[in-house]
Design an enzyme around this catalytic site. Structure first.
Site, PDB file in Angstrom:
ATOM      1  N   ARG A  40      34.322  -3.202  23.736  1.00 48.73           N
ATOM      2  CA  ARG A  40      32.976  -3.133  23.295  1.00 48.73           C
ATOM      3  C   ARG A  40      33.819  -4.089  21.640  1.00 48.73           C
ATOM      4  NH1 ARG A  40      29.658   0.843  23.590  1.00 48.73           N
ATOM      5  NH2 ARG A  40      28.295   0.301  21.332  1.00 48.73           N
ATOM      6  N   GLN A  56      26.576  -2.164  25.562  1.00 48.59           N
ATOM      7  CA  GLN A  56      27.999  -1.334  26.577  1.00 48.59           C
ATOM      8  C   GLN A  56      27.927  -3.028  27.869  1.00 48.59           C
ATOM      9  OE1 GLN A  56      29.398   1.681  26.472  1.00 48.59           O
ATOM     10  NE2 GLN A  56      30.111   0.477  28.034  1.00 48.59           N
ATOM     11  N   ARG A  81      21.440   3.104  16.311  1.00 49.03           N
ATOM     12  CA  ARG A  81      21.511   2.961  17.570  1.00 49.03           C
ATOM     13  C   ARG A  81      19.974   4.941  17.588  1.00 49.03           C
ATOM     14  NH1 ARG A  81      25.727   6.462  21.164  1.00 49.03           N
ATOM     15  NH2 ARG A  81      25.877   4.421  21.770  1.00 49.03           N
ATOM     16  N   ASP A 125      27.249   7.337  35.199  1.00 54.04           N
ATOM     17  CA  ASP A 125      26.427   7.947  33.514  1.00 54.04           C
ATOM     18  C   ASP A 125      26.539   8.969  33.353  1.00 54.04           C
ATOM     19  OD1 ASP A 125      26.439   8.011  30.746  1.00 54.04           O
ATOM     20  OD2 ASP A 125      24.604   6.320  30.801  1.00 54.04           O
ATOM     21  N   HIS A 170      20.929  -0.499  26.297  1.00 51.50           N
ATOM     22  CA  HIS A 170      22.130  -0.488  25.424  1.00 51.50           C
ATOM     23  C   HIS A 170      22.782  -1.549  26.031  1.00 51.50           C
ATOM     24  CE1 HIS A 170      25.370   1.041  23.725  1.00 51.50           C
ATOM     25  NE2 HIS A 170      26.105   2.663  24.120  1.00 51.50           N
ATOM     26  N   CYS A 198      30.576   4.003  31.123  1.00 50.60           N
ATOM     27  CA  CYS A 198      30.018   3.895  29.734  1.00 50.60           C
ATOM     28  C   CYS A 198      30.658   4.805  28.452  1.00 50.60           C
ATOM     29  CB  CYS A 198      28.626   3.550  29.137  1.00 50.60           C
ATOM     30  SG  CYS A 198      27.774   5.123  29.264  1.00 50.60           S
TER      31      CYS A 198
HETATM   32  N1  NVA Z   1      23.178   7.306  28.438  1.00 58.17           N
HETATM   33  C1  NVA Z   1      24.247   7.780  27.709  1.00 58.17           C
HETATM   34  C2  NVA Z   1      25.002   7.117  26.969  1.00 58.17           C
HETATM   35  C3  NVA Z   1      25.837   6.797  26.184  1.00 58.17           C
HETATM   36  C4  NVA Z   1      26.761   6.338  25.867  1.00 58.17           C
HETATM   37  C5  NVA Z   1      23.070   8.057  26.511  1.00 58.17           C
HETATM   38  O1  NVA Z   1      21.568   7.115  25.807  1.00 58.17           O
HETATM   39  O2  NVA Z   1      23.459   9.215  26.397  1.00 58.17           O
HETATM   40  N1   CP Z   2      29.723   4.135  25.207  1.00 57.97           N
HETATM   41  C1   CP Z   2      28.929   4.078  24.073  1.00 57.97           C
HETATM   42  O1   CP Z   2      28.030   3.824  23.686  1.00 57.97           O
HETATM   43  O2   CP Z   2      29.949   5.124  23.474  1.00 57.97           O
HETATM   44  P1   CP Z   2      29.033   6.491  22.877  1.00 57.97           P
HETATM   45  O3   CP Z   2      27.900   7.027  22.411  1.00 57.97           O
HETATM   46  O4   CP Z   2      30.616   7.264  21.506  1.00 57.97           O
HETATM   47  O5   CP Z   2      28.947   5.288  20.856  1.00 57.97           O
END
Ligand code: NVA
Ligand code: CP
Length: 313
Positions: free
Chosen positions: A288, A134, A104, A220, A131, A260
């Site tokens: 997931r 997801q 990540r 989101d 992502h 998500c």
């Molecule tokens: N769009 C959000 C998704 C978190 C799972 C982010 O990147 O923070």
């Molecule tokens: N939806 C998702 O990826 O959640 P986290 O940021 O908690 O991993």
């Protein structure tokens, strides 16, 4: 055989997704019946987190454990990455020691550089652009609740972020349509979204129009990780892009709601919608775990004998 990675949604074909979903169904069923299935004994997953996570961390960690393997979790601040070690060197080193890596991070180019120097499969656990895990879980969840997603309409209300971009890639693979409504200045950037074309989505100024007749409404956070400094401005800009009961009523009667997570009730979605009868956010989060177990099995073992029919997506 070249190493396969999962860096963005379009890395896999429709036929591979149908295989993965069939495996997911079987793996999920075994899990629900408390039947051990441990094809990844002696395999190690390394996870690298440069951003926060709850779901991604727990689902990959629990998933690898359930498949018989072990997990090493690295947070940027505790590792030499946090002191500037080049990502290429980190890739060369840790992929001599483990069997699969999930990352990540920030820019997609970082995970691509890692993958280019990796001896083992690399999975995108979220970047600024995408992502994929997801949406893998989300489409599995849609099909589980409503059957094939082909030809359906997904309404995306909010920021054209990593999750939105991945829905748009998925629409090309699975042949459904996305109605996107973003505030001015936050529109989809097709090149950044990694799209082949623009024929699977339509942009709407009015979020209620985007929601009209949709089979699924999804949104989101207004401020993604990394954009925190824009939080106050975004709260003003996105005020009219909150998914509420009126928007859900504009959709089809049997429309689902997805997010998500993590969610901010009262910002991008009302409590009435996310905690209401059309919301499937907890199934989405749970799935997931199951889809990523199928994904890790596929990347490490290739196709195993499929129990059951291929899913019709
Ligand atoms: N769009 C959000 C998704 C978190 C799972 C982010 O990147 O923070
Ligand atoms: N939806 C998702 O990826 O959640 P986290 O940021 O908690 O991993």
């Amino acid at each position: 055989m070249p190493v396969r990675h999962y860096l963005q949604f379009r890395d896999f074909s429709l036929e591979e997704y149908e295989y993965l979903f069939a495996r997911t169904g079987w793996i999920k069923d075994m899990f629900k019946r408390y039947v051990a299935y441990q094809p990844l004994r002696d395999r190690t997953l390394a996870m690298v987190f440069e951003k926060h996570s709850t779901r991604t961390r727990v689902s990959f960690e629990a998933g690898m454990h359930q498949l018989g393997g072990t997990v090493i979790t690295l947070m940027t601040r505790d590792t030499q990455l946090g002191r500037g070690e080049p990502i290429e060197d980190v890739a060369r080193v840790i992929t001599r020691m483990v069997d699969i890596v999930m990352i990540r991070t920030f820019e997609q180019s970082i995970i691509e550089r890692f993958a280019a120097h990796s001896r083992v499969p690399v999975v995108n656990g979220l970047t600024n652009e995408y992502h994929p895990c997801q949406i893998l879980g989300d489409i599995y969840t849609y099909v589980e609740h409503r059957g094939s997603i082909r030809g359906r309409t997904v309404a995306w209300i909010g920021d054209s972020n990593n999750v939105c971009n991945t829905w748009l890639q998925a629409a090309e693979t699975f042949d459904f349509n996305v109605h996107v409504s973003t505030p001015p200045g936050y529109e989809v950037e097709p090149e950044r979204a990694g799209l082949y074309g623009t024929d699977h989505y339509e942009e709407f100024e009015d979020p209620a129009e985007a929601a009209a007749g949709a089979d699924l409404i999804t949104t989101d956070v207004w401020t993604s990780m990394g954009d925190e400094s824009e939080g106050a401005q975004r709260r003003r800009d996105f005020e009219a892009w909150r998914v509420d009961e009126r928007m859900m009523r504009a959709a089809r009667k049997d429309a689902l709601f997805m997010h998500c997570l993590p969610a901010h009730r009262g910002e991008e979605v009302t409590a009435g919608v996310i905690d209401g009868p059309q919301s499937v956010v907890w199934d989405e989060a749970e799935n997931r775990l199951h889809v990523q177990k199928a994904l890790m099995e596929y990347l490490l073992l290739g196709r195993v004998k499929t129990q059951g029919e291929l899913w019709s997506t």
